[in-house]
Design an enzyme around this catalytic site. Structure first.
Site, PDB file in Angstrom:
ATOM      1  N   LYS A 198       0.865  -1.180   0.000  1.00 59.55           N
ATOM      2  CA  LYS A 198       0.000   0.000   0.000  1.00 59.55           C
ATOM      3  C   LYS A 198       0.898   1.226   0.000  1.00 59.55           C
ATOM      4  CE  LYS A 198      -3.874   2.262   2.260  1.00 59.55           C
ATOM      5  NZ  LYS A 198      -3.319   3.610   1.981  1.00 59.55           N
ATOM      6  N   PHE A 220      -1.682   0.664 -10.761  1.00 65.05           N
ATOM      7  CA  PHE A 220      -2.210  -0.603 -10.254  1.00 65.05           C
ATOM      8  C   PHE A 220      -3.495  -1.035 -10.945  1.00 65.05           C
ATOM      9  CE2 PHE A 220      -3.161   2.694  -6.967  1.00 65.05           C
ATOM     10  CZ  PHE A 220      -4.512   2.876  -7.238  1.00 65.05           C
ATOM     11  N   ARG A 259     -16.859   0.399  -3.724  1.00 61.61           N
ATOM     12  CA  ARG A 259     -16.190  -0.278  -2.617  1.00 61.61           C
ATOM     13  C   ARG A 259     -16.763  -1.676  -2.410  1.00 61.61           C
ATOM     14  NH1 ARG A 259     -13.131   2.655   0.671  1.00 61.61           N
ATOM     15  NH2 ARG A 259     -14.352   4.552   0.239  1.00 61.61           N
ATOM     16  N   LYS A 284      -7.637  -3.428   1.844  1.00 65.67           N
ATOM     17  CA  LYS A 284      -6.405  -2.890   2.420  1.00 65.67           C
ATOM     18  C   LYS A 284      -6.165  -3.533   3.777  1.00 65.67           C
ATOM     19  CE  LYS A 284      -8.948   1.200   4.019  1.00 65.67           C
ATOM     20  NZ  LYS A 284      -9.040   2.678   3.963  1.00 65.67           N
TER      21      LYS A 284
END
Length: 288
Positions: A56, A128, A198, A204
């Protein structure tokens, strides 16, 4: 204007001012926010073997729409023309990045209306996602690597993606990144098509949780912080309030985030009443 005394110098100067105001360009407006994939939080019951894993990055999310860089909120990012020269005409998603622990200087670079060439020479655009690519994420990774190789722009790079066999391997990778100063890990489901919003396609994993709140007051400091900020009183989305007394630099205590602005804070779990535990200031959020 009909009532104007045309022989008056004041009237003439007023009309000239109005004329020039009409000629001035309007300030740049943010476009609609791009419809991007957003990360949820990793949960222990999720099998990480189904995911690609990456570090991350502590950067600024940036979306290339084929013509210009935009922030997650849709605002144009004033990158130098040479920085985006050679970028493909297709959509790219990633983060502008300086390195671990360099978010604040990066934010200062990216927010400038007039870009500083020397500062931007240090910035990388770490990709990404290819939002317009077909196939699952494994296929999009391969396509993304081809795009980076064909473009040949040194600061345009693909984020390293790897697989882990199980939760123990994920934890080892996580510990290595965090001990090295990284923020944590991202997990992207290998068989997922591109779906904005989402969910569990993108997750994460961090050593702490984070959230946003609105600054409602500056609480004065005491002792060595006398005359400076002691804590920020912030309001959570549910209307409850929380004091953030740690996490500030000396410069931030002398010039704290403005009342009404948004900030990001970190915390570790929730209390019995649902308030964040061990909450501390992380960074200003702003509208960028």
């Amino acid at each position: 204007i009909k009532e104007c005394d045309w022989s008056s110098d004041v009237c003439s100067s007023d009309l000239l001012l109005v004329f020039w105001l009409f000629l001035l360009p309007l300030p740049a407006q943010a476009a609609d926010p791009p419809d991007l994939i957003l990360a949820g939080a990793y949960r222990e019951e999720i099998d990480p073997a189904a995911y690609w894993v990456s570090e991350k990055l502590d950067g600024v999310r940036a979306f290339w729409d084929g013509e210009r860089l935009r922030s997650r909120a849709g605002h144009p990012i004033a990158a130098p023309s040479w920085f985006t020269e050679g970028f493909p005409t297709r959509m790219l998603d990633g983060e502008l990045w300086l390195g671990r622990g360099q978010f604040e200087p990066l934010s200062g670079i990216v927010r400038k209306a007039s870009p500083d060439d020397a500062e931007w020479r240090r910035v990388r655009y770490m990709l990404f996602e290819l939002p317009d690519a077909e196939g699952d994420f494994s296929a999009r990774i391969a396509a993304l690597r081809r795009v980076v190789a064909e473009t040949g722009v040194p600061w345009l790079q693909a984020v390293e993606q790897f697989r882990v066999a199980d939760r123990a391997a994920l934890r080892r990778a996580f510990d290595t990144v965090v001990k090295g100063g990284g923020e944590g890990l991202m997990l992207h489901r290998a068989d997922a098509p591109y779906r904005a919003g989402r969910g569990d396609d993108l997750l994460k994993l961090k050593p702490w949780d984070d959230a946003e709140a609105v600054v409602v007051a500056h609480l004065p400091g005491k002792g060595r912080f006398a005359g400076k900020l002691g804590a920020l009183l912030v309001e959570l989305p549910d209307g409850r309030r929380l004091a953030l007394g740690s996490g500030f630099s000396d410069a931030q205590r002398a010039d704290p985030p403005a009342i009404g602005s948004r900030v990001t804070y970190r915390y570790r779990g929730l209390t019995a009443s649902g308030l964040p535990r061990f909450a501390s200031f992380l960074r200003p959020r702003g509208a960028f």
